[in-house]
Motif scaffolding. Sequence first.
Motif, mmCIF file in Angstrom:
data_model
loop_
_atom_site.group_PDB
_atom_site.id
_atom_site.type_symbol
_atom_site.label_atom_id
_atom_site.label_comp_id
_atom_site.label_asym_id
_atom_site.label_seq_id
_atom_site.Cartn_x
_atom_site.Cartn_y
_atom_site.Cartn_z
ATOM 1 N N GLN A 4 0.830 -1.205 0.000
ATOM 2 C CA GLN A 4 0.000 0.000 0.000
ATOM 3 C C GLN A 4 0.864 1.254 0.000
ATOM 4 N N ALA A 5 1.912 1.234 0.819
ATOM 5 C CA ALA A 5 2.820 2.384 0.848
ATOM 6 C C ALA A 5 3.556 2.524 -0.477
ATOM 7 N N ALA A 48 -0.861 1.913 -12.564
ATOM 8 C CA ALA A 48 -0.312 0.812 -11.770
ATOM 9 C C ALA A 48 -0.557 1.032 -10.282
ATOM 10 N N ALA A 49 -0.400 2.277 -9.829
ATOM 11 C CA ALA A 49 -0.624 2.581 -8.411
ATOM 12 C C ALA A 49 -2.087 2.376 -8.033
ATOM 13 N N VAL A 50 -3.014 2.837 -8.866
ATOM 14 C CA VAL A 50 -4.442 2.689 -8.561
ATOM 15 C C VAL A 50 -4.839 1.215 -8.527
ATOM 16 N N MET A 51 -4.350 0.421 -9.467
ATOM 17 C CA MET A 51 -4.677 -1.006 -9.487
ATOM 18 C C MET A 51 -4.108 -1.718 -8.258
ATOM 19 N N THR A 52 -2.892 -1.353 -7.867
ATOM 20 C CA THR A 52 -2.291 -1.966 -6.680
ATOM 21 C C THR A 52 -3.091 -1.641 -5.433
ATOM 22 N N LEU A 53 -3.485 -0.390 -5.277
ATOM 23 C CA LEU A 53 -4.291 -0.001 -4.120
ATOM 24 C C LEU A 53 -5.645 -0.710 -4.122
ATOM 25 N N PHE A 54 -6.231 -0.856 -5.290
ATOM 26 C CA PHE A 54 -7.531 -1.528 -5.380
ATOM 27 C C PHE A 54 -7.438 -2.977 -4.908
ATOM 28 N N GLU A 56 -5.119 -4.323 -3.038
ATOM 29 C CA GLU A 56 -4.695 -4.411 -1.645
ATOM 30 C C GLU A 56 -5.823 -4.063 -0.678
ATOM 31 N N LEU A 57 -6.695 -3.138 -1.057
ATOM 32 C CA LEU A 57 -7.768 -2.706 -0.162
ATOM 33 C C LEU A 57 -9.046 -3.507 -0.333
ATOM 34 N N ARG A 58 -9.147 -4.292 -1.373
ATOM 35 C CA ARG A 58 -10.374 -5.056 -1.611
ATOM 36 C C ARG A 58 -10.716 -6.017 -0.464
ATOM 37 N N PRO A 59 -9.739 -6.754 0.101
ATOM 38 C CA PRO A 59 -10.092 -7.621 1.248
ATOM 39 C C PRO A 59 -10.644 -6.846 2.437
ATOM 40 N N LEU A 60 -10.168 -5.639 2.666
ATOM 41 C CA LEU A 60 -10.675 -4.838 3.775
ATOM 42 C C LEU A 60 -12.127 -4.443 3.549
ATOM 43 N N LEU A 61 -12.491 -4.180 2.281
ATOM 44 C CA LEU A 61 -13.858 -3.806 1.976
ATOM 45 C C LEU A 61 -14.820 -4.968 2.125
ATOM 46 N N ARG A 62 -14.304 -6.201 1.985
ATOM 47 C CA ARG A 62 -15.153 -7.389 2.085
ATOM 48 C C ARG A 62 -15.170 -7.983 3.498
ATOM 49 N N PRO A 94 10.323 -1.977 7.623
ATOM 50 C CA PRO A 94 11.315 -0.948 7.969
ATOM 51 C C PRO A 94 10.840 0.444 7.566
ATOM 52 N N ARG A 95 10.894 1.356 8.509
ATOM 53 C CA ARG A 95 10.401 2.712 8.245
ATOM 54 C C ARG A 95 11.294 3.484 7.291
ATOM 55 N N VAL A 96 12.541 3.040 7.127
ATOM 56 C CA VAL A 96 13.435 3.765 6.240
ATOM 57 C C VAL A 96 12.924 3.768 4.814
ATOM 58 N N GLY A 97 12.059 2.802 4.490
ATOM 59 C CA GLY A 97 11.509 2.760 3.135
ATOM 60 C C GLY A 97 10.727 4.009 2.769
ATOM 61 N N TRP A 98 10.169 4.664 3.789
ATOM 62 C CA TRP A 98 9.408 5.887 3.515
ATOM 63 C C TRP A 98 10.293 7.025 3.031
ATOM 64 N N LEU A 99 11.595 6.892 3.189
ATOM 65 C CA LEU A 99 12.483 7.932 2.670
ATOM 66 C C LEU A 99 12.420 8.017 1.150
ATOM 67 N N LEU A 100 11.918 6.962 0.517
ATOM 68 C CA LEU A 100 11.780 6.978 -0.939
ATOM 69 C C LEU A 100 10.821 8.061 -1.410
ATOM 70 N N ILE A 101 9.970 8.518 -0.501
ATOM 71 C CA ILE A 101 8.999 9.539 -0.890
ATOM 72 C C ILE A 101 9.619 10.925 -0.984
ATOM 73 N N LEU A 102 10.797 11.124 -0.390
ATOM 74 C CA LEU A 102 11.412 12.452 -0.361
ATOM 75 C C LEU A 102 11.751 12.979 -1.757
ATOM 76 N N PRO A 103 12.424 12.193 -2.633
ATOM 77 C CA PRO A 103 12.689 12.745 -3.977
ATOM 78 C C PRO A 103 11.424 13.029 -4.760
ATOM 79 N N VAL A 104 10.355 12.253 -4.505
ATOM 80 C CA VAL A 104 9.087 12.509 -5.186
ATOM 81 C C VAL A 104 8.509 13.843 -4.729
ATOM 82 N N LEU A 105 8.521 14.077 -3.415
ATOM 83 C CA LEU A 105 8.045 15.362 -2.903
ATOM 84 C C LEU A 105 8.905 16.508 -3.413
#
Length: 257
Positions: A4-5, A48-54, A56-62, A94-105
Amino acid sequence: MNRQAQAVVLLLLGGAVIRASLTDLHLRYVKEGLRPFLVAAGLLLVAAAVMTLFYELRPLLRRTPAGHDDHDGHEGDGSHGGHGHDDGHGHHEPRVGWLLILPVLGLLLVAPPALGSYAAGQAGTAVATRQQPSDYPPLPDGDPVRVAVLDYASRALFDRGTSIGDRRVQLTGFVTTGADGRPLLARMVLSCCAADGRPVKLGLTGAAPDGLADDTWIEVTGRYSDRIARDPVNDAEIPYLDVESWRQVPVPRQQYE
């Protein structure tokens, strides 16, 4: 970082690419002709991002609503429900993976400048002298005639100004300081993207500008000069332009040639 992340990062990256493609921001990274490919790449990333989120979140909706648990008879059974798979030491990504968002921001929030005088000072001029002279077509009509910095440098070096003659030419570029402390007129040339950008440098003689800061954009009018200098970075020849007049101009939309 879970899927999801990862999808969120992918969505932000795709949005950043699309945003850059639909504005002039992409011109600081690639040639203008690559815009359709950037738009397509950005749309693919978002899809690709929208399909992945769909998925991944489908089991939660059911998931069965609270209060209708199928295991009503085992609420108090500690052997089955209380410590089934998590004994207080759950698995965490691992929380360090969230550092990947920095270059995008950074791409979304900060617009980097185009390559300029600093890059020109670190690289040798892109025009290398050929052993044999080349034939160039006559310059277009006009007085002065607008010429790209690369075109003038090529004509000045490869056929020693024969195709220029005594015509007045007009060029636009940015100021960069040469090794002797005098200003040069330069323009960055791209083959594909900013990563392969290299400068084309021209020496200025005659009524050349003086006292201008690096990266100041100017429009120069002048005539061919047979004076030649050497670039200390790669020992390539730098042609000169005999300046008759010049004026400061705004930064152009397309800064690369």
